[in-house]
Scaffold this active site. Structure first.
Site, PDB file in Angstrom:
ATOM      1  N   GLU A 173      45.692  40.849  52.175  1.00 23.74           N
ATOM      2  CA  GLU A 173      46.022  41.821  53.231  1.00 23.74           C
ATOM      3  C   GLU A 173      47.025  42.864  52.736  1.00 23.74           C
ATOM      4  O   GLU A 173      46.949  44.024  53.116  1.00 23.74           O
ATOM      5  CB  GLU A 173      46.538  41.091  54.474  1.00 23.74           C
ATOM      6  CG  GLU A 173      45.418  40.328  55.171  1.00 23.74           C
ATOM      7  CD  GLU A 173      45.898  39.592  56.410  1.00 23.74           C
ATOM      8  OE1 GLU A 173      46.733  38.685  56.241  1.00 23.74           O
ATOM      9  OE2 GLU A 173      45.456  39.946  57.514  1.00 23.74           O
ATOM     10  N   GLY A 191      47.023  36.454  53.310  1.00 21.55           N
ATOM     11  CA  GLY A 191      48.071  37.471  53.418  1.00 21.55           C
ATOM     12  C   GLY A 191      48.250  38.257  52.125  1.00 21.55           C
ATOM     13  O   GLY A 191      48.650  39.427  52.154  1.00 21.55           O
TER      14      GLY A 191
END
Ligand code: NAI
Length: 699
Positions: free
Chosen positions: A107, A104
């Protein structure tokens, strides 16, 4: 309680710097996601903010999702929502990456308009290792940024790349030194403020065609794999969606795929294995502080000693190799050199890295060279008297406080420790072959060992990148003791009517990369044969003994290295072929014992194998040889090829249901009450409706 500040905001003129601040790894827990979300909203409305830099406090960008939130329903805003705010921002956002930028975390960075990073940063999307697809837009943005052909292998294998590799891939726009990272990011943000923001949402036709071809090629590769994860197949679907659909639709598709993965048994198994390793890796020595280790001695430069030396050199330690004579010493050094040559040939290291490692290696036949060693690992022949002589030498030459470790597979370490003047310094460090590759390190704890020696074992394992598991002293410790029993179950089935080929196939379908007989051919039958001969005199006369392996060895059929074993290997390195002569030999053995072959279904093979497996594992727990079921799971997954996506044998047992396994054991015990006698612990858990998993949660 007021929420902690997870975002540190500072300003440089019109550039707003938002620092993720959740030490040590800036994991994206709910508070951090919420505060970042709010800060980005506020920045959008604040006319004095012209550009934004996203960075991480404390040397890391972010390791991604907070695993403590794993078992709970995660609350919005999701990481994907925050990423959308970033990519949709009318003001340029630049991510400054150092340390880890994973999952994440990466991301978020992918959603930014540009990325700068340090050369030693680690970038990657490792979600697949937990049976997941990236869920924060990674599957959509990475292929758009670097092309599907480059993005796919990274995501399918969950591999990390460093800053320079990321620059070459187009994942970073610029690499710079740590101290000037923020300056470079601010400069980049200012430059972007002047121009129109690139919107790499669209994919041109050529990239789409090339990307779809890459997806098709990977699909074919996965189809040939017997146990590709659902997450890997879904990853391909997500990337296809990235190529064929607008970003918003692709993100919705990814979200669905992510939720599907979260609900899959493979994710639960992989997450279990992950947590089992974390639990097992906690030193049982409490607050004891590890002794410092920099100079390591390795006695014996055979298969194991050479691999152990490489593992130590790779971790930056200095190694002194000791052998019994000059020729053996040269052979040991050649083995170490051979490992590095193969790594060089495969492009895994470069010549400079090899030279750096080998510069830390010295070699001697005189034990005096160990006088300064902080820790010595003994890896000589598996014979008590040979090892005892080595230990007497170590006792004589090593400095006080040096740790004296043995790599023995089976021998009684308590006895070894008692024979020298410093039993408190003696410990088992049981590596697995090849020792520089295999992750498991059993840390075998004899009765008199000092706590700080145990703590050192765990600290060393971490430094070597291994999965440490504490084991008590017994014949075979955790892994080999359990292995012995499930291998016996396989031998019994072979003699009772299943062919070794059927047994291998059933267990390969279950998830093993190789069944037990194929594995025996790979490791070589001669080692086990020698052990069996040594133990023949002490074998209980009433115990069932299958002679097939001995008969193969008598013919010189030791497996792959001799071209024949349970399988035939007409060419080196080839997958083995079924051998009618082996089947005839098994028939002879049956005839000699008056056994009428009966058919086995694949299901029965797995049930018997696993019943024997789980039963011995429960006895290992009962005896205190393993501290918790999770330790057994971590050991068998990392040292014995147990399919990781099943979580481990104890997780398997909980999934199958302990009463069902107990019922199997009780029915098999009618044939052979000694071998199949159910463990008391298993009986109790089954009776109480409990699980092995519950034992893991006890303090
Ligand atoms: P190996 O036979 O390949 O190597 C043993 C080495 O020790 C030989 O190079 C020999 O010259 C040397 N040696 C013998 N006596 C010595 C002495 N007095 N001083 C210095 N060197 C001496 O054996 P391998 O397979 O490396 O096994 C070593 C130990 O590791 C054994 O205790 C074995 O049980 C254990 N082990 C083996 C595993 C395997 O897969 N081979 C796995 C885990 C543990």
């Amino acid at each position: 309680m007021p929420e902690q500040t997870r975002i540190h905001a500072t300003r440089q003129d019109g550039v707003l710097l938002l620092g993720l601040n959740h030490p040590p790894l800036n994991t994206l827990d709910h508070a951090l996601r919420q505060q970042l979300h709010d800060a980005l909203h506020a920045a959008a409305l604040d006319a004095s903010v012209q550009a934004i830099v996203l960075h991480g406090a404390g040397g890391n960008f972010s390791a991604g999702a907070d695993i403590r939130e794993f078992d709970q329903p995660r609350q919005p805003p999701w990481a994907g929502d925050v990423a959308l705010l970033i990519s949709a921002s009318a003001k340029p956002v630049v991510a400054a990456l150092q340390g880890v930028a994973l999952g994440g975390g990466l991301e978020l960075a992918l959603a930014a308009h540009a990325r700068v990073g340090t050369a030693d940063a680690r970038l990657g999307l490792p979600e697949v290792k937990l049976g997941l697809v990236p869920g924060g837009g990674g599957t959509q943005r990475l292929p758009r940024l670097i092309g599907a052909a480059a993005a796919l292998p990274l995501m399918l294998e969950g591999r990390n790349v460093d800053g320079n590799a990321a620059l070459a891939l187009g994942l970073l726009d610029e690499v710079c030194d740590g101290p000037v990272l923020l300056d470079a990011a601010v400069r980049k943000a200012r430059a972007l403020r002047e121009g129109a923001l690139a919107r790499p949402d669209r994919i041109d036709d050529a990239a789409r065609q090339a990307g779809l071809a890459a997806v098709a090629a990977q699909r074919q590769r996965l189809a040939a794999k017997p146990h590709a994860l659902p997450a890997q197949r879904l990853l391909l679907d997500c990337v296809a969606a990235a190529l064929e659909q607008p970003l918003e639709a692709g993100l919705r598709f990814e979200r669905e795929a992510f939720l599907q993965c979260v609900a899959s048994p493979e994710h639960r198994g992989l997450a279990h294995a992950f947590f089992a390793e974390r639990l097992a890796g906690k030193s049982p020595a409490g607050a004891a502080r590890p002794r410092p280790v920099q100079k390591v001695g390795v006695v014996g430069g055979g298969t194991m000693g050479a691999g152990i030396a490489v593992a130590m050199l790779d971790a930056g330690l200095d190694v002194v190799l000791i052998e019994r004579d000059a020729a053996s010493l040269q052979a040991g050094q050649d083995r170490i050199g051979g490992v590095y040559q193969r790594q060089l040939d495969a492009g895994r290291i470069d010549a400079a890295a090899r030279a750096r490692r080998l510069a830390r290696l010295s070699a001697a036949t005189d034990y005096a060279a160990l006088a300064e060693a902080d820790l010595v690992v003994e890896a000589v022949f598996e014979e008590m008297e040979v090892k005892a002589r080595v230990y007497a030498e170590l006792d004589r030459v090593c400095r006080p406080g040096a740790i004296l470790a043995t790599n023995t597979s089976y021998l009684d370490i308590d006895q070894l420790a008692r024979r020298i003047s410093r039993p408190q310094d003696v410990i088992g460090l049981h590596f697995f072959s090849p020792a520089n590759v295999m992750k498991l390190l059993e840390i075998v704890v004899p009765g008199q060992v000092a706590d700080d020696v145990v703590a050192t074992g765990f600290a060393l394992a971490r430094r070597l990148g291994k999965v440490p598991v504490r084991a008590g002293v017994c014949d075979g410790f955790i892994g080999n003791r359990i292995l012995y029993v499930y291998r016996e179950a396989a031998n019994f089935m072979m003699e009772d009517g299943a062919s070794p080929y059927q047994i291998d196939q059933a267990l390969e379908r279950f998830g093993y990369a190789m069944g037990p007989f194929r594995t025996a051919d790979l490791t070589g039958g001669d080692i086990g044969w020698a052990t069996r001969k040594r133990k023949a005199a002490t074998r209980p006369p009433e115990a069932r003994y299958v002679r097939v392996a001995d008969r193969l060895c008598e013919r010189g059929w030791f497996g792959q290295k001799t071209g024949r074993g349970y399988y035939r290997y007409p060419e080196r390195g080839q997958r083995g072929q079924h051998d009618p002569e082996v089947l005839a030999l098994i028939d002879d053995e049956r005839a000699a014992r008056g056994i009428a072959a009966r058919p086995f279904s694949d299901e029965e093979i797995v049930r018997r194998y696993m019943a024997a497996f789980v039963n011995e594992a429960a006895k290992v727990l009962e005896d205190g040889i393993a501290l918790r079921p999770a330790d057994i799971d971590a050991a068998l997954v990392n040292g014995y090829g147990f399919p990781r996506w099943r979580g481990g044998p104890m997780k398997y047992a909980d999934d199958a249901g302990l009463p069902a396994i107990l019922a199997d054991l009780e029915s098999y015990a009618k044939e052979d009450p000694g071998f199949w006698a159910p463990s008391e612990l298993l009986r109790r858990l089954a009776r109480e409706g409990s699980t092995f998993g519950k034992l893991n949660r006890q303090p």
